[in-house]
Scaffold this active site. Structure first.
Site, short mmCIF file in Angstrom:
data_model
loop_
_atom_site.label_atom_id
_atom_site.label_comp_id
_atom_site.label_asym_id
_atom_site.label_seq_id
_atom_site.Cartn_x
_atom_site.Cartn_y
_atom_site.Cartn_z
CD GLU A 1 -13.38 0.67 3.11
OE1 GLU A 1 -12.25 0.63 2.71
OE2 GLU A 1 -13.29 -0.23 3.17
CE LYS B 1 -4.96 0.88 4.04
NZ LYS B 1 -4.21 0.60 5.72
CG ASP C 1 -11.49 3.75 7.01
OD1 ASP C 1 -10.41 4.30 6.18
OD2 ASP C 1 -11.50 3.21 8.19
CB SER D 1 -9.51 -1.97 1.18
OG SER D 1 -10.01 -3.10 1.46
CG HIS E 1 -6.92 2.25 1.13
ND1 HIS E 1 -5.58 0.72 0.96
CD2 HIS E 1 -7.79 1.06 1.67
CE1 HIS E 1 -5.80 0.41 1.96
NE2 HIS E 1 -7.37 -0.46 2.25
CG HIS F 1 -10.73 -2.48 7.07
ND1 HIS F 1 -10.30 -3.25 8.28
CD2 HIS F 1 -10.03 -2.81 5.65
CE1 HIS F 1 -9.39 -3.64 7.83
NE2 HIS F 1 -8.76 -3.30 6.94
CG ASN G 1 -1.93 -0.78 1.28
OD1 ASN G 1 -2.60 -0.94 -0.25
ND2 ASN G 1 -2.02 -1.26 2.22
#
Length: 389
Positions: A184, A247, A213, A188, A216, A140, A51
């Site tokens: 998210e 990440k 979230d 992910s 990423h 997640h 990542n």
């Protein structure tokens, strides 16, 4: 009652059963990482499983700059923190980093040890029996674990299906005290983006708090890499914004951006924050150093975006992020794809249930800004050959 030996024998049988099904996970001893390359079992591979989207984790010049910057005050940066913040005190480096985050996002910030810690600690603090959570089907695992611990009722809406979310909210929201919508920003395993503006409209319509979230998206999206909400100018509309350092920013730790009342409540009631030894000052100093230079990384963000879009086109996809999945179906098929990928000189690890749904096993390719044009040609050539079979 069974004996200790029988218990241990049963555990061994469970492991053997996983191995028989081809589902046993093992830790792999990857060797030296140099830029986009890593070594494994005596061979070098293109690293497609990290990542480290901007390549900062292997940027030795950047690491030397950090050490040189702190050379005269290295004795002030302890290697370990030795206790939680409530016990050991609020380290000046941690307070300074939270201030940096508040200046950037425009609202108070609170540090956590990891994204998992944040998701495990925030949801049970803010929600309880009598509340309701509406969560995207593909959030997640740490968010799922957090909402299960909360005791709140929860419903899962079909991935990115806001019509389904609207139906669930209309049917159930009025029965509960508080409501939360969980998503998210960049997912992910699929790499797609949430429809953030539409989610905000729905959460306002039904008076629910939006929990976003950005793990990423941190470092990647927006003019300074602050995430999707920043890119769209919607930070003030997100009730809880979770970011991580582990990440694209190549470190460890996480943070939440929220109202002061939420921050104060978390300090008093979030168990992972209260009962875990906090991030070591040395790591916090690196986080602060990287965050202060986020404006420098614009070309890296552009580079990884272009690489991802080119590779995604080779797979017949749009490419909304550096995460580009090749979904192959069964566990047997994904193992074959993984071996073929290895033979071509690329390391993209297979992802299988329970991380993804049955029938959607995949190779999860993560593009990196330090990949060369030759690396991209290798990726695209392999992808086209695989799809042509």
């Amino acid at each position: 009652m069974i004996t200790i030996k029988e218990t241990l024998d049963e555990f061994q049988m469970q492991v053997a059963d996983l191995a028989k099904q081809g589902k046993q996970r093992q830790l792999r001893d990857f060797g030296l990482r140099t830029g986009s390359q890593l070594s494994w079992q005596g061979k070098n591979y293109l690293n497609c499983s990290s990542n480290d989207y901007l390549g900062l984790g292997t940027d030795q010049a950047l690491q030397r700059q950090f050490l040189a910057t702190h050379q005269d005050k290295i004795e002030q940066i302890a290697a370990g923190s030795t206790a939680s913040r409530l016990m050991a005190g609020a380290d000046q480096a941690q307070l300074a980093l939270e201030d940096q985050l508040e200046q950037a996002y425009g609202r108070p910030a609170l540090l956590f040890n990891s994204g998992y810690h944040a998701n495990l600690g925030i949801l049970p603090t803010l929600s309880a029996v009598g509340d309701v959570v509406f969560a995207d089907k593909l959030i997640h695992a740490s968010m799922i674990d957090g909402l299960k611990l909360s005791g709140a009722q929860f419903f899962r809406y079909h991935h990115a299906d806001l019509c389904h979310l609207d139906l669930l909210l209309a049917k159930h929201r009025h029965k509960f005290k508080r409501a939360f919508v969980l998503t998210e920003s960049i997912f992910s395993m699929d790499g797609d983006r949430a429809a953030l503006a539409d989610l905000i409209a729905l959460k306002n319509k039904y008076q629910a708090l939006l929990y976003l979230d950005e793990a990423h998206a941190c470092g990647l999206l927006g003019p300074e890499g602050l995430g999707l909400a920043s890119e769209l100018g919607l930070v003030s509309e997100v009730d809880l914004l979770i970011g991580t350092w582990g990440k694209a920013w190549a470190s460890m730790g996480a943070f939440v951006i929220a109202q002061q009342s939420i921050k104060d409540l978390l300090i008093n009631r979030s168990r992972p924050l209260i009962y875990s030894t906090c991030l070591p000052p040395f790591s916090v100093a690196w986080n602060s150093f990287i965050f202060a230079q986020r404006g420098r990384f614009g070309l890296l963000r552009q580079r990884v975006r272009e690489l991802a879009q080119s590779f995604a086109r080779a797979l017949g996809q749009q490419g909304q992020s550096p995460i580009v999945p090749l979904i192959v179906g069964s566990e047997q098929q994904v193992i074959l794809a993984w071996q073929d990928c290895l033979n071509a000189g690329m390391l993209a690890l297979p992802v299988r249930p329970p991380t993804v749904l049955e029938g959607t096993c995949r190779l999860r390719f993560s593009l990196r800004a330090d990949m060369t044009d030759a690396d991209l040609a290798l990726l695209c050539g392999w992808a086209k050959d695989w799809l042509a079979r």
